[in-house]
Design a protein around this motif. Structure first.
Motif, PDB file in Angstrom:
ATOM      1  N   ARG A   1      44.675  48.100  17.000  1.00  0.00           N
ATOM      2  CA  ARG A   1      43.614  48.464  17.955  1.00  0.00           C
ATOM      3  C   ARG A   1      43.153  47.203  18.701  1.00  0.00           C
ATOM      4  O   ARG A   1      42.945  47.228  19.925  1.00  0.00           O
ATOM      5  CB  ARG A   1      42.446  49.098  17.207  1.00  0.00           C
ATOM      6  CG  ARG A   1      41.302  49.555  18.113  1.00  0.00           C
ATOM      7  CD  ARG A   1      40.174  50.128  17.270  1.00  0.00           C
ATOM      8  NE  ARG A   1      40.592  51.370  16.643  1.00  0.00           N
ATOM      9  CZ  ARG A   1      40.493  52.560  17.222  1.00  0.00           C
ATOM     10  NH1 ARG A   1      39.988  52.672  18.442  1.00  0.00           N
ATOM     11  NH2 ARG A   1      40.871  53.641  16.593  1.00  0.00           N
TER      12      ARG A   1
ATOM     13  N   LYS B   1      45.861  46.313  21.245  1.00  0.00           N
ATOM     14  CA  LYS B   1      45.871  47.237  22.375  1.00  0.00           C
ATOM     15  C   LYS B   1      44.735  46.940  23.347  1.00  0.00           C
ATOM     16  O   LYS B   1      44.921  46.977  24.570  1.00  0.00           O
ATOM     17  CB  LYS B   1      45.756  48.673  21.861  1.00  0.00           C
ATOM     18  CG  LYS B   1      45.852  49.723  22.955  1.00  0.00           C
ATOM     19  CD  LYS B   1      45.778  51.123  22.381  1.00  0.00           C
ATOM     20  CE  LYS B   1      45.855  52.181  23.478  1.00  0.00           C
ATOM     21  NZ  LYS B   1      45.767  53.559  22.905  1.00  0.00           N
ATOM     22  N   GLU B   2      43.572  46.640  22.813  1.00  0.00           N
ATOM     23  CA  GLU B   2      42.395  46.413  23.657  1.00  0.00           C
ATOM     24  C   GLU B   2      42.419  45.045  24.339  1.00  0.00           C
ATOM     25  O   GLU B   2      41.807  44.873  25.397  1.00  0.00           O
ATOM     26  CB  GLU B   2      41.114  46.546  22.826  1.00  0.00           C
ATOM     27  CG  GLU B   2      40.824  47.967  22.377  1.00  0.00           C
ATOM     28  CD  GLU B   2      39.509  48.081  21.621  1.00  0.00           C
ATOM     29  OE1 GLU B   2      38.789  47.051  21.514  1.00  0.00           O
ATOM     30  OE2 GLU B   2      39.192  49.184  21.146  1.00  0.00           O
TER      31      GLU B   2
ATOM     32  N   ARG C   1      45.391  42.989  24.834  1.00  0.00           N
ATOM     33  CA  ARG C   1      46.689  42.512  25.313  1.00  0.00           C
ATOM     34  C   ARG C   1      46.639  42.031  26.765  1.00  0.00           C
ATOM     35  O   ARG C   1      47.195  40.982  27.106  1.00  0.00           O
ATOM     36  CB  ARG C   1      47.735  43.621  25.171  1.00  0.00           C
ATOM     37  CG  ARG C   1      49.142  43.158  25.518  1.00  0.00           C
ATOM     38  CD  ARG C   1      50.150  44.292  25.396  1.00  0.00           C
ATOM     39  NE  ARG C   1      51.498  43.819  25.663  1.00  0.00           N
ATOM     40  CZ  ARG C   1      52.299  43.271  24.764  1.00  0.00           C
ATOM     41  NH1 ARG C   1      51.883  43.117  23.513  1.00  0.00           N
ATOM     42  NH2 ARG C   1      53.503  42.860  25.098  1.00  0.00           N
TER      43      ARG C   1
END
Length: 229
Positions: free
Chosen positions: A18, A21-22, A24
């Motif tokens: 998570r 993903k947030e 990158r």
């Protein structure tokens, strides 16, 4: 019918994934020249150095997602009929079998297993593919297959000989590779007992002879001790 494993609720992301993903896009902007592997290493390092209080935010989000996932999964399973359960089990079995097959092929590639010998047709196609006219790879192959069928026996002979030479190459390389696998303790990768390198058998025979000689010596010692008594 009417249901697929694709409809099954997706497992939630871990706290680390998570975070990745947030963040990158932020890491990419800060490191435009970095390769994907370098970027992953940077994000992994940042996650390790992240304070526990900030990690807790991602852990809490994961916990909420898992709770929601459990509820959705229960609803999904409740609507399945016995027949659908059996179908989905079979679908999962096939999917896992494909994964195991791909993993096994990847392992053999890493271990350097020799490439299988090519057929005469395969050699002909590979040598003429680039020069062949066609609007698509499929059209090229079709045209080459037609040309191959029309070749005379004498014209095919060159490719037939190349195929035979490639078989010899393959067998020689396989013998060396299988001998190496036996040394590594990977007899499971050897094709069959008939094709296994004889080195292992020779060692076994030597061990048997050594053991037999040792038993003879022990018997001789026992006889000597009895005679002395």
């Amino acid at each position: 019918r009417g249901i697929s494993s694709d409809q099954r609720p997706k497992r939630p992301l871990t706290a680390y994934l998570r975070f990745v993903k947030e963040n990158r896009s932020v890491f990419r902007e800060s490191n435009p020249e970095a390769s994907n592997m370098e970027l992953i290493k940077k994000m992994a390092g940042a996650w390790k150095e992240l304070p526990a209080s900030q990690k807790q935010v991602y852990e809490e989000a994961k916990r909420i997602d898992w709770q929601r996932y459990g509820e959705q999964l229960a609803l999904y399973k409740a609507q399945l009929t016995p027949a659908q359960v059996a179908t989905l089990k079979e679908e999962r079995r096939k999917r896992l079998a494909r994964k195991r097959s791909l993993k096994a092929k990847k392992e053999l590639t890493v271990l350097g297993k020799p490439k299988r010998p090519r057929s005469s047709l395969n050699i002909f196609v590979s040598e003429n593919f680039q020069e062949c006219e066609g609007i698509s790879p499929t059209a090229k192959l079709k045209k080459l297959f037609d040309v191959w069928r029309k070749l005379s026996a004498s014209q095919k002979q060159t490719y037939l000989q190349l195929a035979e030479d490639d078989k010899v190459r393959y067998e020689n390389e396989m013998k060396s590779w299988e001998a190496k696998m036996v040394e590594l303790g990977r007899e499971d990768l050897v094709r069959s007992k008939k094709n296994r390198p004889k080195k292992k058998r020779t060692e076994t025979v030597k061990q048997a002879k050594t053991a037999k000689a040792s038993r003879r010596e022990n018997k001789a010692k026992l006889k000597l001790e009895k005679s002395e008594e």
